[in-house]
Scaffold this active site. Structure first.
Site, PDB file in Angstrom:
ATOM      1  N   HIS A 190      59.178 -13.881 -56.315  1.00 46.73           N
ATOM      2  CA  HIS A 190      59.507 -13.360 -57.606  1.00 46.73           C
ATOM      3  C   HIS A 190      58.243 -12.919 -58.288  1.00 46.73           C
ATOM      4  CE1 HIS A 190      63.676 -14.479 -57.481  1.00 46.73           C
ATOM      5  NE2 HIS A 190      63.533 -15.188 -56.650  1.00 46.73           N
TER       6      HIS A 190
ATOM      7  N   CYS B 258      64.184 -10.625 -54.207  1.00 48.21           N
ATOM      8  CA  CYS B 258      65.152 -11.621 -53.630  1.00 48.21           C
ATOM      9  C   CYS B 258      66.535 -11.216 -53.305  1.00 48.21           C
ATOM     10  CB  CYS B 258      65.177 -12.872 -54.585  1.00 48.21           C
ATOM     11  SG  CYS B 258      65.371 -14.517 -53.600  1.00 48.21           S
TER      12      CYS B 258
ATOM     13  N   GLU C  83      58.494 -11.308 -61.019  1.00 48.75           N
ATOM     14  CA  GLU C  83      58.648 -11.510 -62.598  1.00 48.75           C
ATOM     15  C   GLU C  83      58.374 -13.123 -62.921  1.00 48.75           C
ATOM     16  OE1 GLU C  83      60.476 -11.578 -60.252  1.00 48.75           O
ATOM     17  OE2 GLU C  83      62.417 -12.866 -60.653  1.00 48.75           O
TER      18      GLU C  83
END
Lengths: 228, 79
Positions: free
Chosen positions: A203, A86, A205
């Site tokens: 994302h 990002c 994660e």
């Protein structure tokens, strides 16, 4: 692997990245503050998401000038793994480690929702654990995530198979409707020509533990670790 | 010296903010406006008296910090 998670003022996904690396993947991982230029012999570097420097001037424009980025560029040139998520992707494009730029979302809306992306190339250090054309469900959260590059750059990155992820439908089709931000050719993530630097807007994660409801993001890091 | 650097999106880049502003102007009944692009102005106070040298420094600043050459153009006004 040893992992450095860089923190800029305004980064807000650094803790999630460290947690993923330390607790889920059992890696040696640590923070590096943006003013430090010592990456402590990291094998892998993560530039996390957030709003570094408040997105002042342009997203990632001031972060790219932080002392740590000289070391990140050097590490990338030495073949170390660099993952920009990002805002991290924005910093990588600003610093010239990846081609193109991220601009304001076409519909001017901040898009914060689950998003399907298709894996375009599984012969890379970031995607070897995925099936070809696999559809992944990852969260996105950005207002300036529309990937832009001029026609010759787009042609070049396509020819070199640097496009790793594209926004897609449930069936895995690349359509305008499945493009959340107007990105050129629905591009959600790319790598450099050497194949050691990855930038992506979604994302991973945030989709790496079953408690979060989805583990589609784990494959990126598992691919890196297994290939190291 | 005072320098003004005007940074604008390249014509080849979609400018959704510009489109939104143009539509808002049309809503005011002024459809004479056919295009709008949104840029930014940066004002710098810069030391030195040599105009040529100062311009060179400003070009470097504009290229390396104030603009992203992939998506933006700039022009410099110096007084």
């Amino acid at each position: 692997m040893r992992w450095a998670v860089v923190q800029f003022p305004g980064s807000n996904c650094d803790q999630d990245c460290l947690y993923l690396l330390q607790e889920v993947l059992k890696q040696e991982a640590y923070y590096v503050w943006h003013k430090d230029s010592d990456l402590k012999n990291a094998d892998g570097i993560v530039l996390p998401g957030g709003f570094s420097y408040g997105d002042y001037l342009r997203c990632g424009a001031i972060a790219k000038l932080s002392p740590v980025m000289k070391s990140v560029v050097q590490a990338a040139n030495e073949g170390k793994i660099v993952v920009g998520i990002c805002n991290g992707f924005q910093v990588l494009c600003e610093s010239g480690l990846l081609p193109g730029a991220l601009i304001r979302n076409k519909n001017l809306k901040f898009r914060c929702h689950q998003q399907l992306i298709r894996v375009e190339n599984t012969k890379t250090r970031f995607t070897s654990k995925y099936e070809s054309q696999a559809v992944l469900n990852l969260p996105i959260a950005h207002g300036e995530g529309s990937y832009f590059a001029d026609p010759s750059t787009l042609k070049s990155i396509a020819q070199n198979k640097q496009i790793l992820f594209r926004y897609c439908s449930e069936e895995g089709s690349i359509t305008d409707f499945s493009n959340p931000n107007g990105a050129c050719e629905n591009i959600a993530g790319i790598c450099n020509t050497k194949g050691n630097v990855l930038g992506l807007m979604p994302h991973p994660e945030r989709a790496a533990e079953s408690a979060l409801g989805c583990v589609d993001g784990l494959g990126i890091f598992q691919s890196i670790i297994n290939g190291s | 010296m005072k320098a003004t650097i005007i940074v604008t999106p390249k014509k080849s880049v979609l400018d959704p903010q510009g489109e939104a502003v143009k539509n808002a102007i049309h809503q005011q009944g002024m459809d004479c406006v056919t295009h709008a692009r949104i840029g930014k102005i940066i004002e710098l106070d810069i030391s030195g008296t040599d105009v040529t040298l100062t311009r060179q420094k400003l070009e470097k600043i504009a290229l390396e910090v104030l603009s992203n050459p992939v998506i933006e153009d700039f022009r410099i006004e110096l007084e």
